[in-house]
Design a protein around this motif. Structure first.
Motif, PDB file in Angstrom:
ATOM      1  N   SER A 526       1.088  -1.303   0.168  1.00  0.00           N
ATOM      2  CA  SER A 526      -0.073  -0.163  -0.277  1.00  0.00           C
ATOM      3  C   SER A 526       1.064   1.169   0.202  1.00  0.00           C
ATOM      4  O   SER A 526       0.820   2.216  -0.705  1.00  0.00           O
ATOM      5  N   ASP A 527       1.476   1.002   0.942  1.00  0.00           N
ATOM      6  CA  ASP A 527       2.794   2.607   1.000  1.00  0.00           C
ATOM      7  C   ASP A 527       3.607   2.435   0.386  1.00  0.00           C
ATOM      8  O   ASP A 527       4.093   3.576  -0.780  1.00  0.00           O
ATOM      9  N   TYR A 528       4.261   1.982  -0.525  1.00  0.00           N
ATOM     10  CA  TYR A 528       4.838   1.611  -1.759  1.00  0.00           C
ATOM     11  C   TYR A 528       4.101   2.212  -3.222  1.00  0.00           C
ATOM     12  O   TYR A 528       4.567   3.154  -3.727  1.00  0.00           O
ATOM     13  N   MET A 529       2.710   1.797  -3.460  1.00  0.00           N
ATOM     14  CA  MET A 529       2.196   1.833  -4.227  1.00  0.00           C
ATOM     15  C   MET A 529       1.709   3.583  -4.591  1.00  0.00           C
ATOM     16  O   MET A 529       1.867   4.413  -5.463  1.00  0.00           O
ATOM     17  N   PHE A 530       1.571   4.187  -3.010  1.00  0.00           N
ATOM     18  CA  PHE A 530       1.079   5.372  -2.481  1.00  0.00           C
ATOM     19  C   PHE A 530       2.339   6.655  -3.293  1.00  0.00           C
ATOM     20  O   PHE A 530       2.511   7.097  -4.389  1.00  0.00           O
ATOM     21  N   TYR A 531       3.728   5.834  -2.530  1.00  0.00           N
ATOM     22  CA  TYR A 531       4.924   6.450  -3.475  1.00  0.00           C
ATOM     23  C   TYR A 531       5.157   7.094  -4.449  1.00  0.00           C
ATOM     24  O   TYR A 531       5.640   7.153  -4.810  1.00  0.00           O
ATOM     25  N   LEU A 532       4.932   5.582  -5.482  1.00  0.00           N
ATOM     26  CA  LEU A 532       4.960   5.760  -6.893  1.00  0.00           C
ATOM     27  C   LEU A 532       3.717   6.452  -7.509  1.00  0.00           C
ATOM     28  O   LEU A 532       4.286   7.173  -8.465  1.00  0.00           O
ATOM     29  N   LEU A 533       2.821   6.567  -6.727  1.00  0.00           N
ATOM     30  CA  LEU A 533       1.667   7.336  -7.196  1.00  0.00           C
ATOM     31  C   LEU A 533       2.016   9.153  -7.255  1.00  0.00           C
ATOM     32  O   LEU A 533       1.693   9.787  -7.984  1.00  0.00           O
ATOM     33  N   VAL A 534       2.927   9.121  -6.201  1.00  0.00           N
ATOM     34  CA  VAL A 534       2.668  10.547  -5.901  1.00  0.00           C
ATOM     35  C   VAL A 534       4.388  11.459  -6.906  1.00  0.00           C
ATOM     36  O   VAL A 534       4.597  12.613  -6.723  1.00  0.00           O
ATOM     37  N   THR A 535       5.027  10.996  -6.835  1.00  0.00           N
ATOM     38  CA  THR A 535       6.608  10.661  -6.634  1.00  0.00           C
ATOM     39  C   THR A 535       7.103  10.625  -8.150  1.00  0.00           C
ATOM     40  O   THR A 535       7.585  11.096  -9.044  1.00  0.00           O
ATOM     41  N   GLN A 536       6.100   9.718  -9.021  1.00  0.00           N
ATOM     42  CA  GLN A 536       6.457   8.969 -10.692  1.00  0.00           C
ATOM     43  C   GLN A 536       5.847   8.804 -10.830  1.00  0.00           C
ATOM     44  O   GLN A 536       4.779   7.532 -11.797  1.00  0.00           O
ATOM     45  N   PRO A 537       4.475   9.764 -11.142  1.00  0.00           N
ATOM     46  CA  PRO A 537       2.830   8.970 -11.722  1.00  0.00           C
ATOM     47  C   PRO A 537       3.231   8.718 -13.376  1.00  0.00           C
ATOM     48  O   PRO A 537       2.316   8.288 -13.937  1.00  0.00           O
ATOM     49  N   SER A 538       4.333   9.136 -14.151  1.00  0.00           N
ATOM     50  CA  SER A 538       4.662   9.528 -15.283  1.00  0.00           C
ATOM     51  C   SER A 538       5.152   7.927 -15.451  1.00  0.00           C
ATOM     52  O   SER A 538       4.323   7.243 -16.372  1.00  0.00           O
ATOM     53  N   MET A 539       4.876   7.261 -14.581  1.00  0.00           N
ATOM     54  CA  MET A 539       5.383   5.810 -14.739  1.00  0.00           C
ATOM     55  C   MET A 539       3.843   4.732 -15.057  1.00  0.00           C
ATOM     56  O   MET A 539       4.262   3.790 -15.150  1.00  0.00           O
ATOM     57  N   LEU A 540       3.189   5.217 -14.044  1.00  0.00           N
ATOM     58  CA  LEU A 540       1.787   4.847 -13.646  1.00  0.00           C
ATOM     59  C   LEU A 540       0.376   5.821 -15.267  1.00  0.00           C
ATOM     60  O   LEU A 540      -0.464   5.199 -14.945  1.00  0.00           O
ATOM     61  N   SER A 541       1.186   6.444 -16.119  1.00  0.00           N
ATOM     62  CA  SER A 541       0.344   7.801 -16.588  1.00  0.00           C
ATOM     63  C   SER A 541      -0.942   6.462 -17.290  1.00  0.00           C
ATOM     64  O   SER A 541      -2.134   7.079 -17.500  1.00  0.00           O
ATOM     65  N   PRO A 542      -0.862   5.309 -18.301  1.00  0.00           N
ATOM     66  CA  PRO A 542      -1.963   4.536 -18.562  1.00  0.00           C
ATOM     67  C   PRO A 542      -2.856   4.234 -17.466  1.00  0.00           C
ATOM     68  O   PRO A 542      -4.061   4.476 -18.721  1.00  0.00           O
ATOM     69  N   VAL A 543      -2.697   4.201 -16.786  1.00  0.00           N
ATOM     70  CA  VAL A 543      -4.145   3.454 -15.288  1.00  0.00           C
ATOM     71  C   VAL A 543      -4.204   5.189 -15.413  1.00  0.00           C
ATOM     72  O   VAL A 543      -5.323   4.499 -14.095  1.00  0.00           O
ATOM     73  N   LEU A 544      -3.922   5.715 -14.888  1.00  0.00           N
ATOM     74  CA  LEU A 544      -3.912   6.970 -14.032  1.00  0.00           C
ATOM     75  C   LEU A 544      -5.456   8.072 -13.647  1.00  0.00           C
ATOM     76  O   LEU A 544      -6.243   7.809 -13.253  1.00  0.00           O
ATOM     77  N   GLY A 545      -6.043   8.231 -15.425  1.00  0.00           N
ATOM     78  CA  GLY A 545      -7.184   9.155 -15.721  1.00  0.00           C
ATOM     79  C   GLY A 545      -6.532  10.350 -15.117  1.00  0.00           C
ATOM     80  O   GLY A 545      -4.880  10.893 -15.020  1.00  0.00           O
ATOM     81  N   ASP A 546      -7.548  10.941 -14.869  1.00  0.00           N
ATOM     82  CA  ASP A 546      -7.667  12.363 -13.356  1.00  0.00           C
ATOM     83  C   ASP A 546      -7.310  12.058 -12.836  1.00  0.00           C
ATOM     84  O   ASP A 546      -8.235  12.709 -11.862  1.00  0.00           O
ATOM     85  N   TRP A 547      -6.096  11.396 -11.769  1.00  0.00           N
ATOM     86  CA  TRP A 547      -5.733  11.471 -11.276  1.00  0.00           C
ATOM     87  C   TRP A 547      -5.545  12.449  -9.646  1.00  0.00           C
ATOM     88  O   TRP A 547      -5.305  12.103  -8.813  1.00  0.00           O
TER      89      TRP A 547
END
Length: 701
Positions: A526-547
């Motif tokens: 949970s904390d790992y995925m949140f860290y990726l979300l706030v620090t490297q959103p470009s990595m998750l960009s194909p699935v984020l939408g208007d995050w």
């Protein structure tokens, strides 16, 4: 108008700047040889910074020093010929050309560096010309012409080898946009065994016959003719050999190429029969080989001609050293300059030996050894870790509370539109890291193994890749939680479940009953995925939408909640969770009403979800663990392959590890398969259940 510079300073500069640059260049080469490969196994910001700095400075120092040598030689051209110092300067210029060839352990720092192979080729031509001109200025009286020419030839080879390595790892050659030139073809033709001959991959729409033939050459596919052994019965060296063979079939994934169903079937069968230890070891080795192919010289150095040139180069360096050692030194040479030259010669020999040892002990080289030779390799060489196995940790509540110690800085940064930079500093200061445990690896492997067991055809494969929590919540025990994924996009669900996990976790801490491993696993991911979300959103960009909108609304809602209860200390983390868990929310509709009609905050939805999870008692951590594995696997398999290719050079990511493991288990899709699946979903409703037909929408795309 020139700035006045004291003559004493000018004199010191003229006397020492070349010596300093040459010693600096040698030091940087030694540093890169010894430490560059460690970035594959480390996430240390300081180490990565020093490697990056040394990588940039190494080329700069050598190039500037060569220019300084030419300037010094041309400034003294009106003096009598036969100056021994000029002979030594030409000798140094050859060494600097060798330094520009760079160490074997690092050619590129990032993937983007490989795209500048043509610039490096032009640099090779220019720098070789300058070094040759430096030698020309000393002829015909150069007393060191033989060792100078020998080192010059070695420098040409080393620089040319580096340029060729750039080219082989570039998109022009790797096959991203050009099907007629590929490292996949050139390396496999030279390095794969006879039983690893290339076979034809399935045709794709719009591909010409020539392109099909080239693609089949690039995609080595011996799994159609040989089967993989049982991974559980293999030792570490044998697992490395399997990883090397599999890399030849799966490396095309990073440039968007499709796998044949035969490759998928063979790999899936082997991994379904494996245990998590052996399967994870194979994936580690493959990612290590990927790093070496993209960022080192292993591909150009491994063929026989590469070893032949290396042996000749070492003999040339050794011959030049012996010549200089036993030659009579002119009396007009400065003793310090002679010591610098000895340092260059000894450094070249020692670094060449170290580089050769690193080359022959690389995964790329060891994996290609036949069983006759591999039995003599000490297992300790392949037992060492191939990635950092670290997960950065951060959470939403800390994100809100950690701003208070920096409140004034935030206000000041707002005037300069630099809040993003301060945010990055804040996260770097207050985030932490945890080791990826064997229990976590086992959970990921077992969960993906279950997914793979349910995917017997293309439609099943696509369906499993499109699940983002639906599979976990399809159980009758958890069906009432289905709204948490059905009514939200992926990024919203991720933030929602992150907050709920945080609340449940600290509820257990308060009750002093958090001792089980599963609770810790859910919290880690949970904390790992949140860290990726706030620090490297470009990595998750194909699935984020208007995050970003959802995140900012949730952040604003949380800040209002903290202000209401006057909570500002970082030590009040547990108090925040306790207050949120005590908020009375009876239904998810009420949670939606509490945030207002315009806000997209998921704070109170998370409170309701946490309260519902608490009702599951002993089952709540089971659902959270499996839910987080599914959320992470969904993001990894739907992200761009090129993003995953960047991670091995940064210490590795569990997220990328999961991506490659999914493909080896037969999960994943390429464009033509995905397109077919979309048609099936829309027309036949085979991919999703009736309850979830509306789920495969924009966020899944």
């Amino acid at each position: 108008m020139e700035l006045p510079v004291p003559k004493k300073v000018q004199k010191i500069w003229n006397a020492w700047h070349l010596r300093v640059l040459i010693v600096l260049s040698l030091f940087l080469q030694a540093f890169l040889v010894l430490f560059a490969s460690r970035r594959q196994r480390s996430k240390s910001t300081f180490l990565l910074f020093f490697i990056w700095s040394a990588y940039l400075l190494a080329d700069w120092a050598a190039a500037v020093a060569i220019g300084g040598i030419i300037k010094t030689q041309t400034d003294t051209c009106d003096q009598p010929s036969g100056d021994s110092r000029d002979d030594l300067l030409a000798f140094w210029a050859s060494f600097l050309l060798l330094h520009l060839g760079g160490p074997d352990s690092i050619t590129s720092y990032a993937l983007e560096d490989n795209e500048f192979w043509l610039r490096h080729f032009i640099g090779l031509v220019l720098q070789a010309t300058v070094a040759a001109y430096s030698i020309y200025l000393t002829l015909p009286t150069n007393k060191l012409w033989l060792p100078t020419i020998l080192i010059f030839l070695v420098g040409i080879f080393k620089y040319g080898e580096r340029t060729y390595a750039f080219y082989l790892a570039s998109s022009d050659c790797f096959g991203a946009n050009n099907a007629t030139n590929s490292l996949l073809r050139s390396s496999s033709n030279q390095n794969l065994s006879t039983e690893a001959r290339l076979t034809t991959v399935p045709d794709t729409a719009g591909t010409s016959d020539q392109a099909q033939q080239t693609t089949s050459e690039m995609m080595a596919n011996p799994l159609e003719v040989i089967s993989l052994p049982n991974l559980k019965d293999l030792n570490d060296m044998e697992l490395l050999e399997v990883a090397y063979k599999l890399f030849g079939r799966f490396k095309g994934l990073i440039v968007g190429r499709s796998l044949s169903m035969e490759v998928r079937t063979s790999s899936r069968k082997a991994f379904l029969e494996a245990d998590h230890t052996s399967a994870c070891k194979v994936i580690e080795h493959e990612l290590s080989i990927l790093y070496q192919v993209l960022h080192t010289k292993v591909v150009v150095a491994r063929p026989r001609i590469g070893f032949a040139f290396r042996f000749i180069s070492f003999c040339f360096i050794l011959g030049a050293s012996l010549f200089f050692l036993f030659s009579k030194k002119p009396g007009d040479l400065d003793k310090f300059d002679i010591k610098v030259t000895y340092a260059l010669l000894i450094g070249a020999i020692v670094l060449d030996v170290i580089s050769f040892v690193q080359l022959i002990s690389s995964d790329w080289n060891l994996g290609a050894l036949s069983s006759t030779w591999s039995r003599y390799i000490p297992l300790i060489i392949v037992k060492n870790g191939r990635w950092s196995e670290l997960m950065f940790q951060y959470n939403m509540i800390s994100y809100c509370l950690d701003e208070h110690p920096m409140r004034q800085i935030y206000k000041l940064a707002g005037y300069f539109h630099a809040r993003g930079t301060i945010d990055a500093i804040k996260i770097a200061l207050f985030s932490s890291s945890e080791k990826v445990t064997e229990d976590l690896k086992a959970l990921i492997f077992d969960s993906l193994k279950t997914k793979s067991g349910d995917a017997d055809n293309k439609d099943d494969v696509i369906a499993e890749c499109l699940w983002r929590g639906h599979a976990t919540l399809s159980s009758s025990n958890y069906r009432k939680l289905h709204w948490s994924v059905k009514e939200f996009q992926y990024s919203d669900s991720l933030l929602l479940w992150h907050l709920a996990t945080e609340l449940c976790y600290h509820k257990e801490i308060k009750d002093k009953s958090i001792n089980t491993k599963s609770k810790r696993i859910g919290k880690l991911v949970s904390d790992y995925m949140f860290y990726l979300l706030v620090t490297q959103p470009s990595m998750l960009s194909p699935v984020l939408g208007d995050w970003d909108v959802v995140f900012q609304d949730t952040y604003a809602e949380a800040k209002r909640f903290l202000d209401k209860y006057k909570i500002s200390s970082r030590d009040d983390h547990l108090k925040v969770c306790e207050k949120l868990m005590s908020v009375e929310i009876k239904t998810d509709e009420l949670a939606a009403d509490m945030k207002g009609s315009k806000s997209k905050s998921v704070l109170f939805d998370a409170c309701f979800l946490a309260q519902e999870l608490q009702k599951l008692e002993d089952l709540k951590w089971d659902v959270m663990d499996r839910m987080w594995v599914e959320l992470m696997s969904y993001a990894s398999i739907n992200s761009l392959p090129s993003v995953h290719a960047q991670q091995p050079s940064k210490g590795g990511e569990l997220w990328t590890f999961t991506w490659l493991l999914m493909y080896h288990l037969g999960l994943g899709f390429q464009f033509e398969i995905q397109k077919e699946a979309e048609v099936t979903t829309d027309d036949d409703n085979d991919v999703t259940t009736d309850d979830d037909n509306e789920e495969t929408t924009d966020d899944d795309e």
